[in-house]
Every structure is written in C-alpha cells, then in structure tokens.
Design a protein around this motif. Structure first.
Motif, short mmCIF file in Angstrom:
data_model
loop_
_atom_site.label_atom_id
_atom_site.label_comp_id
_atom_site.label_asym_id
_atom_site.label_seq_id
_atom_site.Cartn_x
_atom_site.Cartn_y
_atom_site.Cartn_z
N ASP A 92 -34.27 -30.42 -3.09
CA ASP A 92 -35.29 -31.53 -2.82
C ASP A 92 -36.67 -30.62 -3.68
O ASP A 92 -37.07 -29.32 -2.67
CB ASP A 92 -35.33 -32.19 -2.00
CG ASP A 92 -36.90 -32.73 -1.09
OD1 ASP A 92 -37.94 -32.15 -2.27
OD2 ASP A 92 -37.62 -32.64 -0.16
N HIS A 130 -33.04 -32.97 -11.73
CA HIS A 130 -32.01 -34.69 -10.90
C HIS A 130 -30.87 -34.03 -10.90
O HIS A 130 -30.51 -35.48 -10.37
CB HIS A 130 -33.56 -35.93 -11.50
CG HIS A 130 -32.47 -35.68 -12.99
ND1 HIS A 130 -33.32 -34.79 -13.84
CD2 HIS A 130 -31.78 -36.30 -14.23
CE1 HIS A 130 -33.38 -35.45 -15.49
NE2 HIS A 130 -31.76 -35.40 -15.19
N LYS A 144 -44.03 -25.86 -8.38
CA LYS A 144 -42.99 -25.69 -7.04
C LYS A 144 -41.83 -25.14 -7.45
O LYS A 144 -41.16 -25.04 -8.70
CB LYS A 144 -42.04 -27.22 -7.58
CG LYS A 144 -43.13 -28.92 -8.21
CD LYS A 144 -41.81 -29.82 -8.57
CE LYS A 144 -42.66 -30.89 -8.93
NZ LYS A 144 -43.05 -31.54 -7.71
N PRO A 171 -28.54 -33.40 -6.62
CA PRO A 171 -29.57 -34.60 -5.67
C PRO A 171 -30.06 -33.19 -4.25
O PRO A 171 -30.41 -33.81 -3.82
CB PRO A 171 -28.66 -35.62 -5.72
CG PRO A 171 -27.74 -35.18 -6.23
CD PRO A 171 -27.66 -34.33 -7.59
N ASP A 202 -39.42 -30.78 -4.52
CA ASP A 202 -40.95 -31.36 -3.84
C ASP A 202 -41.67 -31.37 -3.32
O ASP A 202 -42.56 -30.72 -2.03
CB ASP A 202 -40.35 -32.66 -4.26
CG ASP A 202 -40.43 -33.35 -5.23
OD1 ASP A 202 -41.13 -33.05 -6.29
OD2 ASP A 202 -40.30 -34.64 -5.33
N THR A 203 -40.64 -30.05 -1.91
CA THR A 203 -40.62 -29.50 -0.69
C THR A 203 -40.20 -28.05 -0.73
O THR A 203 -39.04 -27.65 -0.95
CB THR A 203 -39.80 -30.21 0.77
OG1 THR A 203 -40.29 -31.76 -0.03
CG2 THR A 203 -40.61 -29.61 1.73
#
Length: 422
Positions: free
Chosen positions: A320, A314, A403, A317, A322-323
């Motif tokens: 990503d 986090h 991930k 930024p 999550d993808t």
C-alpha cells in the motif's frame, strides 16, 4: 591550531575525512579560503578560485585572517583544497551513495527525498539540516523546482545530471595530475533538542553523492576521474532501478502513463542500458578498491530503490504505497515501521524474481543484506510539454505527492539514528 573556535565537539575526532577527495587529516590541518580580491588564484583548484592558506593570524573572535587582512571562515581540505563544511570537524561522517542507470530518476529522487526529510525528521524527534547551505545549492535548486515554484500549475523538470563539469563535479590539480571529483551534499543529523545536541557526540554528518548514470557504465572508472570512489566508504548503497526502462516490466506498467511512453522513446532512440550491469559494475569497483575476492559478499546494506512506483505498483497488491510506513504511539512519537517495509521488500523481491531474475541475482551475489523499496518521487504522471521546437516531459508542482520517498534513506540509517537517540 587554526583557531580555538574549533575546540569543543570535534576534539574527540582523531581524523577528519574530506568528503570531496576522502583524504584523512587532523582538524588542525584544515586550510582556509581567502577573501581578499588580490588573492585570486590557487595552484590546486585553479586561477579563478580564491587562494587557500594556512592561517598565522586570528581576529579577537577567532576568525582566520588572510594575507590581505580580511577575516575568513570557510574551511578547505589540505589536499584537494575544495571547501568543506565546518560540521566535518564536529561530526562523524555517514556516507551514502546513490547509484543508477541514466534517466532512472536519481535527481528527482534526491530533491524529493531531502525535501521530505526536512519535514519528516522532526516527527522522529531528529534534526535534519544543511551542514553548509552554500555547498548544497544543487539540492536546493531541485527542491525549489519541485516544491517551491512561483507558478505551481506550470510544468517543470530537472535537467539531466552532467557527466563532466556542471555543478556536480570539480577539477583540481594534485601532484601534477588533474583529477575530477564529485561534489557531495552535506547534512547534519542530530538530536531534536539543543541540550541533547550539545551533549551528544553521536550526531552524524550525512554525505550524499549523486553521480551521472553514465559514470556507472562499465569502463567509465579511471584514475583521472575517481568520481565513484565514495562507494567503498558508504554506509549503504541506494541503487535506483527504473522498471519503466525494462521492456518486460514496462508491459505491466500503466500504458497511459506518459513516463512509460517516454521510457519507450528513450529505449528506441539509443541502445538500452541493461540496468543490472550498472549494479554489477558497482560491485566490481567496490571489490577492486577494497581488494576483496569476487566471491566475498559486501558487508554494507544494498537498498534497491524501485523508482516511479506509481506506474507499476498496482501489480503488487500486498504493498500500500498510499500510506506512509510510520507508526505513532499516540504521544507524538513517530518511528519507521520496519516490519511493514520488510514486508513490502519481500513482496517486491518476489515480483522481480519472476519478471527480472537477473537483477535479483546480481544483488544477492553482491551484498549480504538487500532490501527492495518502492518509491514514487513525484507521485503523479508527467505530461508532454511543447514549447516551440522544444519538447520535454514536465511535472506540475501542485500535483506532486511523493510516496515513500524518505523511506530508503531512513531505512539505511536505522542504526545511525538509534545511536544518536541512545
């Protein structure tokens, strides 16, 4: 010749490299592992191992016959007498070393990475399989624990890699000296279709090494235990860096994350290992074995795997997590999004330069090509489990969501995969 059954694809190989001791030999020089119970005991691998032998008799289906009269198929290296996969004779090897400090999460990474590669590789139109399942039992146990648990709602953990003995190291007697050698994990990477695989001589035998972190501490390398000599043969080095073990980076982690609390406890319980010293020691060993100058940069890629990213990503930024970084052209053809991985690498490097500059300094002074790739092997928080007098941090398998876990290896093998597909 040991057998005419090893006469097709491996003929183009002049030499085979043993993945255990790195001895090079001609395919015809392979020895076999006996099966008859009267042949127990071998002067190299020990009294409890089956005798190794050079066959002189073969069955009608080309299997070697041991002196007790039984058919045998398991091959071994003529020097260390340790088992080798038959694929070692059929494929060119691609060595990869996983390096990291104690408790950095290498075993979790390995189990999660291989499991996800089994699912991801078909999307890349590649085959990823065990070269010999019997030689990959440790990896299978990691995968079973994390992804195939009987009770997926019960917390599990992977035992720490043992420094000596255990399932990851084996002792042999060579030239009157006892040597302790690492157990490699062997996988084949090949074209997707059977027709392509049979015609393609550019498939690879992927050889992975996972040492205990203590073996990379300064001074731990010696001639009786050359357990890290695979470093000089590796196509790339995956260096696992755990931000939760660094007090400066830990301040930026989620303070409510149990793995951050666990890292704090470990640091307080023992002298903290400065993780950049592990990388510096890795560089020193490679230069020593290659006989190169301390000023010369290593010409193999260094992949800095930034572990446990779910606890700290986090702070960056631009990334990503999550993808997954893969692209699909709409026809089912998937490729690794190299541009996106490179963008994430640059962002992570900038973050480390600000908070942990000595790590970046060691890396840039070691290799020409460096990439920083964030990974979460489990993608969720562990929890403290109390079982009587025993406490451990466990993960519930039904909550595991890895991930980017396959990205470091796929990124390291870009050129290899391109050659196979060519």
């Amino acid at each position: 010749m040991p057998s005419s059954s090893t006469s097709t694809r491996h003929d183009f190989l002049k030499l085979v490299t043993c993945p255990n001791c790195w001895h090079e030999f001609q395919p015809a020089g392979s020895v076999y592992v006996s099966k008859h119970e009267s042949l127990l005991g071998d002067p190299v691998v020990g009294e409890n191992a089956q005798m190794r032998f050079m066959p002189t008799r073969f069955s009608p289906n080309h299997q070697a016959i041991d002196p007790g009269g039984l058919n045998c198929h398991q091959l071994a290296c003529p020097r260390c007498h340790l088992e080798i996969a038959r694929a070692s004779l059929d494929y060119k090897p691609a060595f990869l070393s996983i390096v990291g400090a104690p408790a950095s999460g290498k075993s979790f990474l390995l189990g999660s990475m291989t499991w996800n590669l089994r699912k991801m590789m078909p999307r890349l139109r590649m085959q990823f399989t065990d070269a010999d399942p019997s030689l990959n039992q440790v990896v299978h146990s990691y995968e079973q624990t994390l992804f195939l648990a009987e009770n997926p709602d019960q917390p599990v953990s992977i035992q720490k890699t043992e420094i000596d003995g255990g399932d990851l190291y084996r002792s042999v007697q060579i030239a009157m000296h006892e040597l302790r050698l690492p157990r490699p994990f062997l996988f084949t990477i090949d074209s997707m279709t059977q027709e392509q695989a049979e015609e393609d001589e550019e498939g690879r035998l992927l050889v992975l090494y996972d040492n205990a972190g203590e073996h990379f501490l300064p001074g731990a390398d010696h001639t009786r235990a050359p357990v890290t000599e695979h470093l000089v043969r590796s196509s790339a080095i995956l260096y696992v860096f755990d931000p939760t073990q660094d007090p400066r980076l830990r301040r930026d982690c989620n303070e409510n994350d149990p793995q951050v609390h666990h890292a704090t406890q470990q640091t307080n319980a023992r002298s903290a290992v400065r993780q950049e010293t592990i990388l510096a020691e890795t560089a020193a060993r490679i230069r020593k074995h290659l006989g190169t100058s301390s000023k010369k940069l290593h010409d193999r890629p260094l992949i800095v795997v930034l572990a446990k990213a779910d606890a700290w990503i986090h702070n960056i930024p631009e990334v990503d997590l999550d993808t997954e970084p893969f692209t699909d052209d709409g026809t089912g053809k998937t490729t690794l999004d190299v541009e996106r991985v490179t963008h994430a690498s640059n962002a992570c490097k900038r973050y480390l330069e600000e908070h942990c500059p000595e790590l970046v300094g060691v890396a840039t002074g070691f290799c020409r090509e460096i990439h920083f790739i964030p990974v979460s092997a489990i993608g969720c928080c562990p929890e403290l489990v109390e079982d009587g007098d025993t406490q451990f941090y466990g993960i519930r398998p039904d909550r595991i969501e890895p991930k980017w876990v396959s990205v470091p290896l796929l990124f390291a093998l870009q050129d290899v995969i391109k050659e196979i597909k060519a």
